[in-house]
Design a protein around this motif. Structure first.
Motif, PDB file in Angstrom:
ATOM      1  N   ASP A 121     -31.506 -45.071  30.102  1.00  0.00           N
ATOM      2  CA  ASP A 121     -31.989 -43.733  30.441  1.00  0.00           C
ATOM      3  C   ASP A 121     -31.336 -43.258  31.724  1.00  0.00           C
ATOM      4  N   VAL A 122     -30.898 -41.999  31.729  1.00  0.00           N
ATOM      5  CA  VAL A 122     -30.376 -41.416  32.955  1.00  0.00           C
ATOM      6  C   VAL A 122     -31.105 -40.097  33.212  1.00  0.00           C
ATOM      7  N   THR A 123     -31.152 -39.675  34.483  1.00  0.00           N
ATOM      8  CA  THR A 123     -31.752 -38.394  34.841  1.00  0.00           C
ATOM      9  C   THR A 123     -30.633 -37.386  35.015  1.00  0.00           C
ATOM     10  N   THR A 124     -30.552 -36.397  34.137  1.00  0.00           N
ATOM     11  CA  THR A 124     -29.412 -35.484  34.137  1.00  0.00           C
ATOM     12  C   THR A 124     -29.521 -34.498  35.293  1.00  0.00           C
ATOM     13  N   ILE A 125     -28.408 -33.831  35.584  1.00  0.00           N
ATOM     14  CA  ILE A 125     -28.350 -32.884  36.704  1.00  0.00           C
ATOM     15  C   ILE A 125     -29.282 -31.696  36.443  1.00  0.00           C
ATOM     16  N   GLU A 126     -29.210 -31.170  35.225  1.00  0.00           N
ATOM     17  CA  GLU A 126     -30.015 -29.996  34.900  1.00  0.00           C
ATOM     18  C   GLU A 126     -31.005 -30.383  33.816  1.00  0.00           C
ATOM     19  N   SER A 127     -32.192 -29.745  33.803  1.00  0.00           N
ATOM     20  CA  SER A 127     -33.139 -30.039  32.736  1.00  0.00           C
ATOM     21  C   SER A 127     -32.821 -29.169  31.509  1.00  0.00           C
ATOM     22  N   VAL A 128     -33.256 -29.635  30.338  1.00  0.00           N
ATOM     23  CA  VAL A 128     -33.009 -28.924  29.084  1.00  0.00           C
ATOM     24  C   VAL A 128     -34.341 -28.477  28.512  1.00  0.00           C
ATOM     25  N   THR A 129     -34.444 -27.213  28.143  1.00  0.00           N
ATOM     26  CA  THR A 129     -35.635 -26.711  27.456  1.00  0.00           C
ATOM     27  C   THR A 129     -35.287 -26.511  25.991  1.00  0.00           C
ATOM     28  N   TYR A 130     -36.128 -27.020  25.112  1.00  0.00           N
ATOM     29  CA  TYR A 130     -35.782 -26.962  23.693  1.00  0.00           C
ATOM     30  C   TYR A 130     -37.045 -26.909  22.846  1.00  0.00           C
ATOM     31  N   GLN A 131     -36.849 -26.626  21.570  1.00  0.00           N
ATOM     32  CA  GLN A 131     -37.948 -26.562  20.610  1.00  0.00           C
ATOM     33  C   GLN A 131     -38.042 -27.908  19.890  1.00  0.00           C
ATOM     34  N   VAL A 178     -22.472 -42.799  35.907  1.00  0.00           N
ATOM     35  CA  VAL A 178     -22.234 -42.047  37.139  1.00  0.00           C
ATOM     36  C   VAL A 178     -23.504 -42.145  37.970  1.00  0.00           C
ATOM     37  N   MET A 179     -23.374 -42.587  39.238  1.00  0.00           N
ATOM     38  CA  MET A 179     -24.547 -42.784  40.081  1.00  0.00           C
ATOM     39  C   MET A 179     -24.615 -41.693  41.149  1.00  0.00           C
ATOM     40  N   ALA A 180     -25.810 -41.327  41.506  1.00  0.00           N
ATOM     41  CA  ALA A 180     -26.014 -40.427  42.645  1.00  0.00           C
ATOM     42  C   ALA A 180     -27.278 -40.890  43.339  1.00  0.00           C
ATOM     43  N   GLY A 181     -27.188 -41.193  44.605  1.00  0.00           N
ATOM     44  CA  GLY A 181     -28.334 -41.687  45.349  1.00  0.00           C
ATOM     45  C   GLY A 181     -28.903 -42.972  44.777  1.00  0.00           C
ATOM     46  N   GLY A 182     -28.031 -43.805  44.215  1.00  0.00           N
ATOM     47  CA  GLY A 182     -28.467 -45.081  43.669  1.00  0.00           C
ATOM     48  C   GLY A 182     -29.066 -44.996  42.277  1.00  0.00           C
ATOM     49  N   GLN A 183     -29.195 -43.790  41.746  1.00  0.00           N
ATOM     50  CA  GLN A 183     -29.779 -43.629  40.411  1.00  0.00           C
ATOM     51  C   GLN A 183     -28.707 -43.172  39.421  1.00  0.00           C
ATOM     52  N   PRO A 184     -28.770 -43.664  38.169  1.00  0.00           N
ATOM     53  CA  PRO A 184     -27.807 -43.161  37.185  1.00  0.00           C
ATOM     54  C   PRO A 184     -28.144 -41.721  36.783  1.00  0.00           C
ATOM     55  N   VAL A 185     -27.159 -40.841  36.873  1.00  0.00           N
ATOM     56  CA  VAL A 185     -27.387 -39.433  36.505  1.00  0.00           C
ATOM     57  C   VAL A 185     -26.612 -39.050  35.246  1.00  0.00           C
ATOM     58  N   GLU A 190     -18.449 -34.094  36.207  1.00  0.00           N
ATOM     59  CA  GLU A 190     -17.789 -34.350  37.491  1.00  0.00           C
ATOM     60  C   GLU A 190     -17.530 -33.049  38.243  1.00  0.00           C
ATOM     61  N   LEU A 191     -17.115 -32.024  37.503  1.00  0.00           N
ATOM     62  CA  LEU A 191     -16.824 -30.725  38.128  1.00  0.00           C
ATOM     63  C   LEU A 191     -18.094 -30.144  38.751  1.00  0.00           C
ATOM     64  N   ASN A 192     -19.197 -30.192  38.013  1.00  0.00           N
ATOM     65  CA  ASN A 192     -20.446 -29.617  38.527  1.00  0.00           C
ATOM     66  C   ASN A 192     -21.016 -30.421  39.689  1.00  0.00           C
ATOM     67  N   GLN A 237     -35.424 -33.908  31.437  1.00  0.00           N
ATOM     68  CA  GLN A 237     -34.256 -34.160  32.279  1.00  0.00           C
ATOM     69  C   GLN A 237     -33.739 -35.574  31.996  1.00  0.00           C
ATOM     70  N   LYS A 238     -34.195 -36.120  30.864  1.00  0.00           N
ATOM     71  CA  LYS A 238     -33.807 -37.487  30.524  1.00  0.00           C
ATOM     72  C   LYS A 238     -32.745 -37.467  29.422  1.00  0.00           C
TER      73      LYS A 238
END
Lengths: 601, 206
Positions: free
Chosen positions: A207-217, B44-51, B181-183, A243-244
């Motif tokens: 599991d990773v926490t993505t940069i942006e969250s996704v809203t979906y149905q 890809v890690m950021a602040g020790g967490q996988p993102v 990576e770009l963002n 965001q997962k």
């Protein structure tokens, strides 16, 4: 075709071309058991295998015993693949706790993997445990490829031997092709692929926490897991935000390597070689395409070498190459042209230095048009069936090429082993036709071609169109066949025709919109795959036995040369005649009418 | 029959052990030594967490980010455990409708943009997880990203230039750019000089 695409394809084929002779020679040495260094290194381990099996590798088998033994061996594989799927929840290496697979899907997958088809009705990353992937599916990737090689070698021995009652020892052939050909290449390729970013581990999904969250149905389900529907029959959904992202893991690279080398094509994950974890870079893509063609191409040289005249092998190679190139060019060209309906929406489909252009629906940025269409052509002339783009979203003519490639009977390079033995059957028919025209007894490689060979060749060749067209006809006639279709109109028919062409030729690629994980398709396609594989194999081994028993006819002034341009043209003509006459009517109802609709409106 | 059944069963068991167990474990062992990061999924890690993973795409729809390609996975886009394309045929009306909606969304986010819409930016990828977009697709979005973030357009363009990947040996791969990576580089841009940026790992303090 853009200049970059032309350069890329040229370099790719030149590299393959220089590999054909050395690798073909190596395979000939392995299968003849010559004491080259890999065989000397492996001799002790190889000997241990024979000892445990209680066989003498030098004892020879007649064709009937060879065929029975091979089919029994493959049947054991089917049982194991079925059992591992049905029991996986109780077995180790299942970190995602995937449930046991349904009976009809397990049957389909078992037949699919023993027959080297690797048609997949399921989604790998959400269905199969790591143990099932490795010990069931990957094992059959090796064994089905080895089975193809040994049948080809048996047929070649039929030509090479004379006044003999045997065609080899199936246990020794299976062992040697696995130990010295498939396994070392797989280890090498798997490691190269990991270096490019293909995953290889036994961890649970990440599991990773993505940069942006996704809203979906999200579709709502009831307690039993069935989707809820409103009174109008539309699924009820609820809005969710996440965001997962869950990344699939597993021993992918080891499976990916043999998937390509053995022309199997069954992906670890649903999107197959389009998935960035199976095929992350342009280099991994190059390696995978190279691996698909290496053994089928080189076996033409192995054939020439073992039959005692390498010109014979090059002639077969030339016929295959001449059939391949125009179809491949048509696919690349059609995809680069793009879709006129999309152009009307103000979308730029022109190739430039900053974008691939063309029909990018169902294709990946790193492959663009050239490497996607080339992959599609390669994976369907061979019986591989791996995909790095979605054939269902190809332009009509771009999609016709993979379909027609399969319908030619997988003789243009073809599957590992199946390609060369199927092409040699066409060669037998070819010299027979030529013999009729000039009024002489047909001969091929010093063997008289008589009624028995022609009967068996006809059986081997005609079973495929029969089951493909019958299966398609049944599917379009009944509700459960039509219900699986994803696209409206002619394209829906193409999806069904593609499914049966793929199964009948043991290819395994799909117009993947079709929802084939239903009892009708699982069982129907399972039967088609089984007949499409073993019917020809028995006929080919029968021919091998019959040829081995014949005396060698001396070459005279009246003997037709089977390595010159005339023979190459004759062979191409025979393949095209059978393929075209059988399938053009069906193609007219699918991709051809679709092409005319797309560009005519 | 004993000359067939016994060798068949024994050979099958040996081959299962060899190709189904020994082979994948051996490859895993060597891969962990040679390429541990790739074997574990190129995280890809950021602040020790996988993102995320550098080879798996993510969904971006905020105008301040470069958007990824459309994804046909369900129920949400870029669902990495349900990889899939749209599988829509070229004549399927749903395909033209979807592309029309995507073109309109791009135009609505940046009404002043007169550049042609690159095809890869409005068509769904094969896996639904495409990590990259074409350079043209990045250029198309550069003005919007710069405006929303209040950055000089040249700075965003320079970032595209430094992250762009060309063809290897002039032959392999298409000109493209990794969106994640770009963002991520964009997110740390205001605090740093664009000229020294080459991914967050190499970012320096001003």
């Amino acid at each position: 075709m853009t200049p970059a695409t032309i350069a890329f394809i040229t370099v790719f084929f030149l590299l393959l071309l220089v590999s054909v002779k050395p690798f073909g020679l190596y395979m000939a040495n392995v299968m003849e058991g010559r004491p080259i260094w890999p065989l000397r290194v492996g001799a002790r381990f190889e000997g241990l295998i024979y000892k445990l099996c209680g066989v003498d590798p030098t004892s020879q088998m007649g064709w009937k015993k060879y065929a029975v033994a091979l089919i029994v061996f493959n049947a054991l594989g089917a049982l194991a693949v079925y059992a591992l799927q049905r029991l996986q929840v109780w077995l180790p290496l299942n970190p995602q706790q995937f449930a046991n697979v349904s009976a009809d899907s397990s049957f389909n997958t078992a037949v699919s993997f023993i027959t080297n088809t690797n048609w997949q009705g399921y989604s790998g990353e959400s269905t199969m445990s790591y143990l099932t992937q490795m010990a069931a599916l990957a094992v059959q990737n090796f064994m089905s490829a080895a089975s193809g090689i040994v049948v080809a070698i048996a047929l070649i021995r039929g030509f090479a031997r004379h006044s003999a009652s045997t065609i080899g020892n199936v246990w020794a052939d299976l062992t040697r092709s696995t130990l010295y050909i498939l396994l070392p290449l797989s280890v090498l390729l798997a490691l190269l692929l990991v270096g490019q970013g293909v995953v290889q581990n036994f961890s649970a999904y990440q599991d990773v926490t993505t940069i942006e969250s996704v809203t979906y149905q999200n579709p709502k389900v009831d307690a039993a897991g069935n989707p809820l529907k409103d009174s109008a029959g539309n699924p009820i959904t609820e809005t969710q935000t996440t965001q997962k992202q869950t990344l699939p893991m597993g021993p992918m690279a080891s499976q990916e390597a043999i998937k390509e080398l053995g022309t199997n094509g069954g992906g670890f994950v649903n999107a197959n070689s389009a998935h960035p974890y199976e095929n992350p870079t342009a280099i991994s893509n190059f390696l995978e395409m190279f691996a698909i063609l290496l053994i089928p191409m080189s076996l033409t040289y192995t054939f020439g070498r073992m039959a005692g005249d390498t010109r014979q092998g090059w002639a077969v190679f030339a016929a295959m190459a001449i059939l391949f190139v125009p179809l491949m060019v048509l696919a690349v060209h059609s995809e680069q042209q793009g879709n006129p309906l999309i152009a009307k929406l103000g979308v730029d489909q022109t190739a430039s230095l900053t974008q691939p252009g063309g029909n990018m629906e169902g294709k990946e940025s790193r492959f663009g048009i050239g490497a996607s269409a080339l992959f599609a052509a390669i994976t369907t002339v061979t019986s591989c069936g791996a995909v790095n783009s979605m054939h269902d979203s190809f332009t009509p003519l771009g999609g016709l090429v993979p379909l027609f490639n399969m319908q030619l009977g997988e003789v243009v390079f073809g599957g590992v082993g199946t390609g060369i033995y199927s092409m040699l059957i066409f060669a037998i028919v070819g010299v027979f036709i030529a013999g009729l025209m000039i009024g002489r007894t047909p001969e091929y490689l010093g063997k008289k071609i008589e009624a028995f060979e022609i009967k068996m060749s006809s059986i081997a060749i005609l079973v495929m169109p029969f089951i493909v067209l019958t299966g398609t006809a049944v599917a379009v006639s009944i509700a459960s066949g039509k219900a699986a279709v994803a696209n409206p109109g002619a394209h829906g028919f193409s999806e069904i025709l593609y499914a049966f062409s793929s199964a009948g030729n043991n290819n395994g690629s799909a117009f993947a919109g079709i929802s084939a994980n239903t009892p009708f398709y699982n069982i129907g396609l399972g039967l088609v795959m089984w007949l499409g594989r073993y019917w020809p194999i028995v006929a080919v081994l029968a021919i091998a036995g019959s040829l081995a028993a014949k005396k060698r006819v001396p070459v005279t002034a009246g003997t037709m040369l089977t390595y010159g341009p005339t023979f190459v043209i004759l062979l191409i003509g025979t393949v095209l005649l059978v393929g075209a006459l059988t399938f053009v009517p069906a193609l007219a109802l699918g991709p051809i009418v679709e092409h005319l609709t797309l560009w005519g409106t | 029959m004993n000359t067939i059944i016994r060798p068949a069963i024994t050979l099958f068991l040996i081959m299962t052990l060899l190709t189904g167990i020994v082979y994948p474990f051996a490859v895993t062992g060597i891969a962990q030594l040679l390429f541990p990061a790739q074997a574990a999924g190129s995280l890809v890690m950021a602040g020790g967490q996988p993102v995320g993973s550098s080879v798996i795409g993510q969904s971006f729809s905020d105008p301040k980010y470069f958007w990824s390609r459309p994804s046909a996975t369900s129920p949400q886009p870029y669902n990495a455990i349900a990889s899939s394309g749209s599988n829509q045929g070229p004549l399927n009306p749903a395909l033209a409708d979807a592309i029309k909606t995507r073109v309109e969304a791009l135009k609505a986010a940046d009404p002043a943009n007169t550049l042609p819409v690159p095809v890869d930016l409005v068509t769904a990828s094969a896996s639904g997880l495409d990590p990259e977009i074409s350079i043209a697709a990045a250029n198309y979005q550069a003005a919007r990203v710069a405006r929303v973030r209040g950055l000089p357009p040249e700075e965003v363009q320079a970032l595209i230039g430094s992250h762009a990947r060309g063809r290897l040996f002039g032959l392999l791969g298409e000109p493209r750019i990794n969106v994640l990576e770009l963002n991520m580089a964009l997110d740390i841009l205001p605090a740093h000089s664009a000229a020294t940026l080459r991914g967050s790992r190499f970012a320096r303090s001003p």
